[in-house]
Write a protein that holds these residues in place. Structure first.
Motif, PDB file in Angstrom:
ATOM      1  N   LEU A 211      24.092  25.353 -44.718  1.00  0.00           N
ATOM      2  CA  LEU A 211      24.738  24.592 -43.562  1.00  0.00           C
ATOM      3  C   LEU A 211      23.752  23.771 -42.743  1.00  0.00           C
ATOM      4  O   LEU A 211      24.006  22.653 -42.365  1.00  0.00           O
ATOM      5  N   PRO A 212      22.610  24.634 -42.190  1.00  0.00           N
ATOM      6  CA  PRO A 212      22.089  23.898 -40.982  1.00  0.00           C
ATOM      7  C   PRO A 212      21.245  22.742 -41.506  1.00  0.00           C
ATOM      8  O   PRO A 212      20.881  21.713 -40.609  1.00  0.00           O
ATOM      9  N   GLN A 213      21.037  22.466 -42.891  1.00  0.00           N
ATOM     10  CA  GLN A 213      20.367  21.284 -43.162  1.00  0.00           C
ATOM     11  C   GLN A 213      21.221  19.963 -43.004  1.00  0.00           C
ATOM     12  O   GLN A 213      20.477  18.944 -43.189  1.00  0.00           O
ATOM     13  N   PHE A 214      22.426  20.128 -42.869  1.00  0.00           N
ATOM     14  CA  PHE A 214      23.233  18.883 -42.849  1.00  0.00           C
ATOM     15  C   PHE A 214      24.147  18.683 -41.279  1.00  0.00           C
ATOM     16  O   PHE A 214      24.799  18.124 -41.163  1.00  0.00           O
ATOM     17  N   ILE A 215      23.615  19.403 -40.510  1.00  0.00           N
ATOM     18  CA  ILE A 215      23.868  19.704 -39.128  1.00  0.00           C
ATOM     19  C   ILE A 215      23.010  18.726 -38.387  1.00  0.00           C
ATOM     20  O   ILE A 215      21.960  19.037 -38.388  1.00  0.00           O
ATOM     21  N   HIS A 216      23.746  17.930 -37.539  1.00  0.00           N
ATOM     22  CA  HIS A 216      22.921  17.324 -36.484  1.00  0.00           C
ATOM     23  C   HIS A 216      23.338  17.646 -35.182  1.00  0.00           C
ATOM     24  O   HIS A 216      24.246  17.465 -34.418  1.00  0.00           O
ATOM     25  N   PRO A 217      22.400  18.316 -34.426  1.00  0.00           N
ATOM     26  CA  PRO A 217      22.861  19.312 -33.105  1.00  0.00           C
ATOM     27  C   PRO A 217      22.920  18.129 -31.941  1.00  0.00           C
ATOM     28  O   PRO A 217      23.686  18.358 -31.250  1.00  0.00           O
ATOM     29  N   GLN A 218      22.589  17.003 -32.149  1.00  0.00           N
ATOM     30  CA  GLN A 218      22.746  15.991 -31.037  1.00  0.00           C
ATOM     31  C   GLN A 218      24.116  15.236 -31.116  1.00  0.00           C
ATOM     32  O   GLN A 218      24.343  14.374 -30.371  1.00  0.00           O
ATOM     33  N   HIS A 219      24.712  15.534 -32.338  1.00  0.00           N
ATOM     34  CA  HIS A 219      26.085  14.692 -32.429  1.00  0.00           C
ATOM     35  C   HIS A 219      27.155  15.834 -31.989  1.00  0.00           C
ATOM     36  O   HIS A 219      26.969  16.254 -30.971  1.00  0.00           O
ATOM     37  N   ALA A 220      28.267  16.035 -32.876  1.00  0.00           N
ATOM     38  CA  ALA A 220      29.191  16.743 -32.454  1.00  0.00           C
ATOM     39  C   ALA A 220      28.744  18.141 -32.382  1.00  0.00           C
ATOM     40  O   ALA A 220      27.836  18.307 -32.706  1.00  0.00           O
TER      41      ALA A 220
END
Length: 210
Positions: free
Chosen positions: A135-144
């Motif tokens: 999961l973390p590989q496809f998460i963009h913390p700066q987005h939603a």
């Protein structure tokens, strides 16, 4: 919101992973052959519930860590990549253990079928690690919201897994016969899965902090 390329890439990886014979596939095929398709689908409901449990735990855990600890995202990213490389090695190493074996199962009540499906999934540590590494590989913390993105990805994984496993339950006998008579398929599947996992791990390690 996730963009289309994220969704497609993540769904394809989930597809490759669910097609890898493991405890869930072995249990569902064995149960469907021994007790029929209805029992297989009840067991699948338990497996799906296990996925939901892991999705919620992983989503909440990832969110808390990334928000509370400055370099938690990078730590999770690197640990996930190392785990994916380990899975790739297990798939590609010579003389790997057999990955499919039908088990004889006795007939059980619907409640027991559901619970056995749930615990078969819940007690498989690979599922928990998969969520924490994938999961973390496809998460963009700066987005939603990180939690929102994690849940979206988890829902995609569950939809892919449940859909494929439903087809597996429906055609359990055919799949079992094919996998036993065509060992070459298992070898090709190992190489495909190992290559995909290794490539993803390298990509993750080369990524810059987002």
């Amino acid at each position: 919101m996730l963009d289309a390329s994220q969704v497609i890439a993540f769904a394809l990886i989930c597809l490759a992973m669910v097609l890898t014979p493991g405890p869930n596939m072995i249990y569902l095929i064995s149960r469907s052959i021994c007790q029929g398709k209805t029992a297989g689908f009840i067991s699948l409901a338990g497996v799906a519930t296990g996925f939901i449990f892991y999705m919620l735990c992983a989503s909440l855990g990832i969110t808390v860590l990334v928000v509370a600890i400055p370099y938690a995202y990078d730590a999770i990213r690197i640990a996930g990549a190392i785990y994916l490389l380990w899975l790739a090695w297990k798939a590609l190493k010579p003389n790997a253990d057999p990955i499919f074996d039908i088990k004889n199962l006795s007939s059980d009540s619907p409640i027991k079928l559901f619970l056995m499906g749930f615990f078969t999934n819940l007690l498989n540590p690979k599922i928990a690690i998969m969520y924490l590494s994938l999961l973390p590989q496809f998460i963009h913390p700066q987005h939603a919201s990180i939690l929102f993105q994690s849940i979206q990805l988890g829902i995609i994984q569950i939809m892919v897994s449940v859909s494929i496993n439903a087809l597996i339950v429906f055609s359990a006998g055919t799949i079992a016969t094919f996998l036993q008579r065509e060992p070459v398929w298992a070898k090709l599947q190992r190489w495909f899965m190992g290559t995909v996992l290794a490539a993803l791990a390298v990509r993750i390690l080369l990524d810059q902090r987002r």
